[in-house]
Design a protein around this motif. Structure first.
Motif: not given
Ligand code: 2P0
Length: 317
Positions: A15, A69, A104, A137-138, A141, A188, A238, A277-278
């Protein structure tokens, strides 16, 4: 004290970008594996006399953006349930923080579950995944265990996660620590910059969504080669849009380890694949029977092994 426990998850299909930032509506459907050894424990108590939320993480009161947050997520939950009371949140992170792995996903999944418990509401896991999404977002799941799909959807109702009917207990994730001290742009912020600046973002979204069906087929077949190749493709797609937007999360050590993983695969015929990831660290996907060989072939890399974990549960402490 009664806690809700949520595990972290690692996306095989990533994502990376929001169509709606208020409700964390993603552009892509994503697929993840819930890990069994990194988690967050959270308790929520309602405090009818309080004038604001209090958030204690690892025995320290949160302030600044981290506090905001959590308070925003609680605001969204209060609005959803038509309630007003502020909360006392007590939380413990058992996450690989040293390596810069984000928490997160487990944090906001546990928060949503603990809030629902505090108000005495009963919701389905599907609904809980929507409520977790309002925090991160994550986190959508992390409500479920095992292999999980988050349908991107078009609105709050249709964007939720569900567990895939796949039983693959031999699957393993190897969390590497490459550059523990590196500070990066948060996911984010990074994904927002990517949506705004990447030239081929819309092509990326299509290519990513086109990987959903082949990935589900590969998972159903428990085909580690196919799952691994799709995971690398998703991560590289990505990374490509991140780079177009001027975001470099890798260090030379990351790139070097990617080459090493590829050579372990070709020279030793070991099915080991990477994702990221990031940040600078790689997470490796493989099967239980290859773990010891992989660790032996990577003597200079600090590694934590994780199996497939469960969804949200109750825990006491
Ligand atoms: C994921 N990541 O699918 C992707 C891949 C990081 C890279 O979901 O803004 O902390 O809270 O929705 O979920 C990390 O982003 O961002 C993430 P917000 P989140 O795992």
């Amino acid at each position: 004290m009664k806690y809700k426990k949520a595990n972290v998850n690692i996306a095989i299909l990533k994502y990376w970008g929001k169509a709606d930032t208020t409700i964390n509506l993603p552009y892509q459907t994503s697929v993840s594996i819930t890990a069994d050894n990194f988690y967050t424990l959270t308790n929520v108590e309602l405090d009818p006399n309080a004038k604001k939320d209090v958030v204690i993480l690892d025995d320290k009161a949160l302030t600044g953006i981290q506090y905001t947050r959590v308070a925003h997520h609680l605001d969204a939950l209060r609005k959803h349930f038509g309630r007003g009371e502020y909360c006392i949140v007590t939380s413990y992170n058992h996450v690989f923080i040293k390596a810069g792995y984000a928490s997160s996903a487990s944090a906001f999944a546990a928060l949503a579950a603990a809030y629902v418990d505090a108000i005495g509401a009963k919701v389905s896991k599907k609904e809980l995944s929507r409520l977790a999404r309002l925090g991160s977002g994550s986190a959508t799941r992390s409500v479920h265990g095992g292999f999980v799909i988050w349908h991107r959807g078009k609105n709050h109702k249709t964007s939720f996660a569900e567990k895939l009917p796949i039983d693959w207990p031999e699957f393993r994730m190897l969390f590497t620590i490459i550059d523990p001290g590196i500070k990066t742009v948060s996911s984010r912020v990074g994904m927002q910059i990517t949506v705004e600046k990447s030239k081929s973002y819309s092509i990326y979204v299509k290519e990513s969504n086109d990987l959903v069906e082949p990935l589900i087929e590969a998972l159903n077949a428990k085909d580690i080669e196919a799952v691994g190749h799709i995971s690398e493709r998703s991560a590289e797609l990505m990374r490509n849009v991140m780079l177009e937007a001027g975001l470099e999360y890798h260090t030379p050590k990351t790139q070097k380890l990617i080459q090493t993983i590829r050579s372990i695969r070709s020279k030793h015929k070991i099915p080991v694949f990477y994702t990221f990831d990031a940040g600078p660290n790689l997470i490796l996907f493989t099967l239980e029977q290859y773990v010891n060989d992989i660790i032996r072939l990577l003597p200079d890399v600090e590694i934590q092994v994780s199996g497939v974990g469960g969804g949200i549960t109750n825990a006491n402490s």
